[in-house]
Design an enzyme around this catalytic site. Sequence first.
Site, PDB file in Angstrom:
ATOM      1  N   GLY A 203     -32.799 -61.098  32.856  1.00  0.00           N
ATOM      2  CA  GLY A 203     -32.608 -62.074  34.100  1.00  0.00           C
ATOM      3  C   GLY A 203     -32.536 -61.726  35.530  1.00  0.00           C
TER       4      GLY A 203
ATOM      5  NE  ARG B  85     -33.897 -63.105  29.056  1.00  0.00           N
ATOM      6  CZ  ARG B  85     -32.700 -62.591  29.415  1.00  0.00           C
ATOM      7  NH1 ARG B  85     -32.385 -61.479  29.161  1.00  0.00           N
ATOM      8  NH2 ARG B  85     -32.248 -63.323  30.417  1.00  0.00           N
TER       9      ARG B  85
ATOM     10  CG  ASP C 165     -25.566 -56.504  27.749  1.00  0.00           C
ATOM     11  OD1 ASP C 165     -26.596 -57.236  28.345  1.00  0.00           O
ATOM     12  OD2 ASP C 165     -24.762 -56.946  27.187  1.00  0.00           O
TER      13      ASP C 165
ATOM     14  CB  THR D  89     -26.456 -59.144  35.404  1.00  0.00           C
ATOM     15  OG1 THR D  89     -26.005 -60.412  34.858  1.00  0.00           O
ATOM     16  CG2 THR D  89     -25.254 -58.010  35.360  1.00  0.00           C
TER      17      THR D  89
ATOM     18  CG  ASP E 102     -24.157 -63.300  33.291  1.00  0.00           C
ATOM     19  OD1 ASP E 102     -24.163 -64.304  34.082  1.00  0.00           O
ATOM     20  OD2 ASP E 102     -25.159 -62.906  32.587  1.00  0.00           O
TER      21      ASP E 102
ATOM     22  CG  ASP F  41     -22.440 -59.216  31.628  1.00  0.00           C
ATOM     23  OD1 ASP F  41     -23.059 -58.673  32.630  1.00  0.00           O
ATOM     24  OD2 ASP F  41     -22.743 -60.117  30.673  1.00  0.00           O
TER      25      ASP F  41
ATOM     26  NE  ARG G 172     -24.837 -61.873  28.490  1.00  0.00           N
ATOM     27  CZ  ARG G 172     -25.253 -60.822  28.288  1.00  0.00           C
ATOM     28  NH1 ARG G 172     -26.546 -60.633  27.702  1.00  0.00           N
ATOM     29  NH2 ARG G 172     -24.591 -59.770  28.751  1.00  0.00           N
TER      30      ARG G 172
END
Length: 319
Positions: free
Chosen positions: A11, A72, A103, A125, A127, A129, A171
């Site tokens: 992303g 992707r 990741d 990202t 996120d 995360d 996510r």
Amino acid sequence: MKKIGVLTSGGDAPGMNAAIRAVVRKAIYHDIEVYGIKYGFQGLMEGNIEKMEIGSVGDIIHRGGTVLYSARSEEFKTDDGQQKGIEQLKKFGIEGLIVIGGDGSFRGAQKLTEKGYPCIGVPGTIDNDITGTDFTIGFDTALNTVIEAIDKIRDTATSHGRAYIIEVMGRDAGDLALWAGLADGAESILIPEKPTEFNDIVQRLKRGHERGKKHSIIVVAEGVGSGIDIGDKIKKETDLETRVTVLGYIQRGGSPTASDRVLASRLGAQAVDILMAGKAGRMVGIQNNHLVDHDILEILNREHTINEKMYTLSQELSI
């Protein structure tokens, strides 16, 4: 090392362009040729690669998205796909690779490292995360986008006296929801790391209504579930008029904040330094405002956690 490559994968995130710019100009400063790989690992397998110059990254630091594009690739997860990528790296004489992404992107970087091609990961990202770094590129911009949206929704909520449920991205991580909820004074913040009893949400709403509160804001991380389903359930249980807003991909776009531009520039340049130092299979990050690097495999094996004190504070302030 005389030639390196750079790609963005997964992303997109605001600030990726600033990171690309830093990689290209830092490398050229040290007399290293840089090759931009378009469309991530898919583009690597297809040989969608071109040499980059100082001017290639001019006037991009303020732009969202990624000028190298992203994609992707399921094929790259296979040995055959990775071998195709390695053949292209050999063809262009690329000796090291900088991968900007999350990741999933780091897993690809780790596989190439294991097969003899040194890779460095740069966390990009919205996120937030990725462990081993306090912040990922794009998180601050996405957070401010969410806050701006909630501020506007609050104006309408105040005018009509409704309960508003805002579903944000992230996510499986709740950082965006937690930070935005705390920044905007949400009554409840629902994140996957901290399962919340539905009755607690209902009781908070009822207490607010009883003391004369005219509207409520509830922030839901997408990893918890559908904001629409939660809104329907709240309406059924409380008889309060509810509205649901799913912010969606608006959170990924926009010009990066100053914080993201500086972070991306620092991490992109650090990735070049790490490659020049002969390291491989590392991820650069920032902790307590100091640049760090970690073993990618170690990072991938760690579980993301939230700031527990922030979550507790959000509950204490939304009584």
